[in-house]
Scaffold this active site. Structure first.
Site, short mmCIF file in Angstrom:
data_model
loop_
_atom_site.label_atom_id
_atom_site.label_comp_id
_atom_site.label_asym_id
_atom_site.label_seq_id
_atom_site.Cartn_x
_atom_site.Cartn_y
_atom_site.Cartn_z
N GLU A 79 33.22 90.58 2.02
CA GLU A 79 31.93 90.21 0.97
C GLU A 79 32.31 88.86 0.12
O GLU A 79 31.82 87.87 -0.19
CB GLU A 79 31.99 91.30 -0.02
CG GLU A 79 31.41 91.00 -1.29
CD GLU A 79 31.56 91.59 -2.48
OE1 GLU A 79 31.72 90.81 -3.51
OE2 GLU A 79 32.13 92.76 -2.51
N GLU A 156 42.87 90.39 -8.07
CA GLU A 156 42.01 91.24 -8.56
C GLU A 156 42.47 92.71 -8.50
O GLU A 156 42.36 93.50 -9.33
CB GLU A 156 40.73 91.10 -7.72
CG GLU A 156 39.50 92.06 -8.13
CD GLU A 156 38.45 92.20 -7.17
OE1 GLU A 156 37.50 92.92 -7.17
OE2 GLU A 156 38.27 91.03 -6.37
#
Length: 452
Positions: A79, A156
């Site tokens: 992604e 993240e």
């Protein structure tokens, strides 16, 4: 510049495209139209002409639950890489074009799907199609881009999970609650896998799963369905379909037996409790009436200040500082019916006993008509309020379609909720909320024992 000029030359097509013929693959229910391109790509259009905007979303039937150990997190990593550019639109140009046109874009990865979207003025829909179709077949993957995004994803992960007690607990509990399935590992992936995923791994994932035959295009907003069909044919129709790997996850697992996780975390300040029952989803249930009854049961327990958990555990006995329940039936495998509690005085056992007692009470006695009406009104009001958003309309269609529920389910929701009786709620509690379907997770500060 030539590519952008070609895009703008096609803008009038939104209003002038010819109607498509119904070949058996196309149908319309209400204001939702579905059709299928020759390469297998599904297209769903929900017309909403209240404002001159359009939401365009491309959903791929692949998410983290399709991954194997060794490449966990690859769906999410790709992604990120999908924004790294093609020969026609180099890195940064995709976002720059959407921004210059006053639009917004983003993407998200879930357990069951990966999706990309643009929100733009309705007459700019061809721009979104041009950009998405290009990266569906022409994505350029490079070592430099992978090295950059790998570090972004590791950071993240640190922010979401590694540096937060709740994140660490949640990952461990998911592994216990979903044994033997792709739901047992985190969407972002395990750290060692994130570090080891190679460019070849990503290229293979892209080639295997990013095929038009494995994608659904959702368009919602101020458009005409036949015009969207013409544009979809123009931009996506010539992309060749590729064979998609077989998915070997079974839809339904036998009850695993009651499982229990005691997790002590050095940074945890207060204990937390989670209960998760393995229950059917829209995709796995035999009778869809059970799904609507489970949704109502969840609202009986946790549907505002008047619901049972708030009324009886938080304000009544005051055994819990917070308590809740939830159920999301949009999953391609089994779903979780979950409860949580935060002890008011650190007594985890007391909260667990209180939550279990709530489940037992639903089995022993019918809910009242007042509770039934309150839960039904709240679920329907929430549903209708959310459908006021064009983006949410597209989201609902995409999630239903990619999890196997089917887009038509959106039309059935109100009738399904309206039909639930008190007997239905008692029945699903008796059949599904069983100890052998239950996982219990407890997070404790390091100095606290389970029974204190």
């Amino acid at each position: 510049m030539a590519a952008r000029n070609a895009i703008f030359a096609l803008l009038p097509a939104l209003m002038a495209a010819p109607a498509f013929a119904d070949d058996g693959n196309n149908n319309n229910i209400g204001n939702i139209t579905r059709f299928t391109l020759d390469n297998g790509m599904q297209v769903l259009v929900r017309e909403d002409h209240r404002a001159p905007v359009v939401v365009s979303q491309v959903w791929y039937n692949v998410g983290s639950s399709y991954e194997a150990r060794g490449v966990t997190g690859i769906a999410h990593m790709l992604e990120h890489m999908m924004f790294k550019g093609t020969e026609q639109f180099p890195e940064g140009e995709f976002s720059a074009i959407v921004s210059r046109e006053g639009g917004r874009l983003n993407a998200f990865t879930s357990r069951d799907f990966t999706a990309y979207f643009e929100i733009m003025a309705a007459d700019r829909l061809p721009i979104a199609f041009e950009l998405e179709s290009d990266r569906m077949m022409n994505l350029q993957l490079t070592d430099d881009a992978l090295a950059t995004e790998r570090e972004v994803i590791l950071e993240e992960r640190r922010l979401r999970s590694d540096d937060r007690p709740e994140g660490r607990f949640g990952e461990r509990f998911a592994a216990v609650a979903n044994p033997g399935t792709g739901y047992a590992h985190p969407i972002i992936g395990w750290e060692d896998d994130i570090r080891s995923i190679s460019l070849d791994d990503l290229q293979s994932w892209y080639e295997h799963w990013y095929s038009p035959s494995n994608a659904t295009l959702i368009v919602a907003g101020a458009v005409q369905a036949d015009a969207v069909y013409a544009l979809a044919e123009e931009y996506f129709g010539d992309i060749p379909a590729r064979e998609v790997p077989a998915v070997r996850d079974p839809n339904v697992f036998d009850a695993a037996g009651e499982r229990r996780l005691i997790y002590r975390d050095a940074q945890a300040q207060i204990p937390q409790l989670r209960l998760s029952y393995d229950v059917p989803s829209f995709a796995t249930v035999e009778d869809r009436a059970d799904v609507y009854a489970l949704l109502m049961l969840s609202a009986i327990l946790d549907g505002g200040e008047g619901a049972r958990l708030a009324e009886q555990l938080v304000r009544g006995s005051e055994v819990a500082a917070a308590a809740g329940a939830g159920y999301n039936p949009m999953a391609r495998l089994q779903a979780d019916f979950s409860l949580y509690g935060v002890p008011a005085d650190g007594q985890v056992e007391a909260v667990e006993e209180a939550l279990r007692a709530q489940i037992d009470a639903l089995k022993a006695e019918l809910v009242t008509e007042e509770e039934l009406e309150r839960a039904r009104n709240q679920l329907l009001a929430d549903h209708l309020f959310e459908l006021d958003s064009v983006f949410y309309q597209a989201m609902q269609l995409g999630m239903l379609e990619t999890t196997g529920a089917g887009w038509q389910t959106l039309q059935d929701y109100q009738a399904g909720i309206a039909a639930v009786s008190a007997q239905d709620i008692q029945s699903v509690a008796e059949r599904y909320l069983l100890p052998e379907r239950l996982a219990v997770g407890i997070m404790l500060p390091p100095e606290q024992g389970e029974d204190t």
